[in-house]
Design an enzyme around this catalytic site. Sequence first.
Site, PDB file in Angstrom:
ATOM      1  N   HIS A 242       0.830  -1.202   0.000  1.00  0.00           N
ATOM      2  CA  HIS A 242       0.000   0.000   0.000  1.00  0.00           C
ATOM      3  C   HIS A 242       0.866   1.256   0.000  1.00  0.00           C
ATOM      4  CE1 HIS A 242      -3.386  -2.639   0.752  1.00  0.00           C
ATOM      5  NE2 HIS A 242      -2.748  -3.150   1.795  1.00  0.00           N
TER       6      HIS A 242
ATOM      7  N   ARG B 289      10.769  17.264  16.514  1.00  0.00           N
ATOM      8  CA  ARG B 289      11.620  16.158  16.968  1.00  0.00           C
ATOM      9  C   ARG B 289      11.837  15.118  15.883  1.00  0.00           C
ATOM     10  NH1 ARG B 289       8.256  16.202  21.581  1.00  0.00           N
ATOM     11  NH2 ARG B 289       7.268  14.296  20.790  1.00  0.00           N
TER      12      ARG B 289
ATOM     13  N   ASN C 191      13.886  15.940  11.251  1.00  0.00           N
ATOM     14  CA  ASN C 191      15.288  15.790  10.845  1.00  0.00           C
ATOM     15  C   ASN C 191      16.078  15.278  12.044  1.00  0.00           C
ATOM     16  OD1 ASN C 191      17.946  16.076   9.969  1.00  0.00           O
ATOM     17  ND2 ASN C 191      17.559  17.991   8.893  1.00  0.00           N
TER      18      ASN C 191
ATOM     19  N   SER D 133      18.882  26.977  15.832  1.00  0.00           N
ATOM     20  CA  SER D 133      18.374  26.367  14.606  1.00  0.00           C
ATOM     21  C   SER D 133      17.788  27.413  13.663  1.00  0.00           C
ATOM     22  CB  SER D 133      17.320  25.305  14.949  1.00  0.00           C
ATOM     23  OG  SER D 133      16.817  24.689  13.790  1.00  0.00           O
TER      24      SER D 133
ATOM     25  N   HIS E  26      19.148  28.452   9.851  1.00  0.00           N
ATOM     26  CA  HIS E  26      18.231  28.317   8.718  1.00  0.00           C
ATOM     27  C   HIS E  26      18.111  29.650   7.974  1.00  0.00           C
ATOM     28  CE1 HIS E  26      16.938  24.440  10.415  1.00  0.00           C
ATOM     29  NE2 HIS E  26      16.363  24.214   9.234  1.00  0.00           N
TER      30      HIS E  26
END
Length: 544
Positions: free
Chosen positions: A124, A415, A418, A453, A457
């Site tokens: 599936h 969480r 990545n 983070s 980014h």
Amino acid sequence: MQNGTPASIHLLQKDGLKNRVSGSASEEIDPNIIKQMSVLNFREKVQRMQANLVEEVDERLSGMMGELIQELEQSDASLQHQYVLVDDGHKYKNRIKPNKHGGLPEKQFMARNSLLTDLFEVKHIQAIYNIFIVILIILFINTAVYDLVVVGKLNLGIDLIRWNFQGFTTVFLLWLGMSFSTILLFCCFNLWGTQRICWKPNSLGRKCWDYGWLISLVVYQTTFLCVPAIKIIESHFPPASSMALLMEQVRLMMKTHAFVRSNVPRALVYKPHQSGDSKEMTPCPGFSKFLYFLFVPTLVYKDNYPRTKEIHWKFVAWCFLEVIGVIFYVAFIFERFLIPIYHDFGLPNNQKTPLSELLVVGMFGSMMPGTLVLLCGFYCLLHSWMNAFAELMRFADRMFYKDWWTASSHAAYYRLWNIVVHDWLYTYIYKDFSEILIPGKRLGPTLVVFIVSAVFHEYILAFTFRFFYPMLFLAFGGFGVGMVFLTKDLMPGGNIFVWLMLCVGVGILSCLYGFEWYARVNCPQVLDPISDFFVPRSWMCSNI
């Protein structure tokens, strides 16, 4: 007839026959007696055959039922493996409690496949994968027909891909320079660890040696951060080349920090000619271990990792083929759905359109294509690319992500999305702040993780597009952090809410960054270069 009758009559007839034969050899045997004996023998044989047949059939049926039950049990176990795969707590357990000194759990490495690799064994899930391939084929045909009918020549997104990777030779040379400097850092670390024992403990000479190398490390990381970014601005690299170089820059910086942070305690406790654990006999691990860590798809340093026995080259080739296919997939999506929305922004024929209408059309027009690009980026980088290099390096722990698509809260999504980056943030930011800088606290380290983070980014996006427009920082470090504390796992409709917010967020960010990119293409520069980098030009276009 009773069970004993045939046998008794048979014996009597045999005795009578024996007596007659012994009494007179010439006496003839009665034909009726012979006939009766034949019938009795036949009945006895039939009864024996019936009993044997019933016994054999019973044994056969028992054996067949046993085999059927065993097959059903195996089938049930297979179904449990396929459909309850994500609930296998042992296989997908990412951290374990440390055996010594207590503290927070530590990263656990073990041999396991990526989650999608296992899920693709289910027919599936494989069908969903096939649907995406069919969509790619349809986009391919759509683009080919459009190019032939409207443009008059066949393009297939090759022009967009070729433009995005211009200057890749220079990017590759810069990457070689960054890699060489990282190897040089290993040599410096080894020199620091082996030579610091020349001074007495707690002496001024040792302190100067240690702090001098610490300052050198800070200068090195700062230089490593600035030089590639400056080169990108000067060379005007297109987005794909810029992003590839910046992501490699950040990856190498994270690798460097992980190696130094993991081995500094080892070097500090090192004593020459000491007895004990062989791992502590040298202040620095061997170069082969560092070189393996430099290319292995993880950001958490260990001296040893679980390894596979051999390289499956067909799997490697298929992963790289998927990477190429995703690149064309993304190019098709941009050319057919995203670029047409924004490429006229700031032109004179577009000035009469109200800003509110442009924003609404751009946001809702970008939601689905932008989400597809996000999914393609996830699959390309965190599944195909990572698995290809893991197979080449015989790295057995392929858990680069978890089932983030089932997340029912933003905290779970962050969480699970990545695992590679999340492990680094947890090990070297969250743990250090929780155990060393802010002992016993959780909120402060969590906020620091989000800020670090979000900053990196935004750093990658700013120098990829060559303008600072911190919408991702606000969405990730502002709205995202708020949703982490407001939403909880397993809340009713939580997964729908997460997907809704994800699609809306992608639409808004795609809209804002798309307008800003084409504003810098179509609108004239009115500020000095430094101010123009930080002030959004889309705010000053004549149609706003």
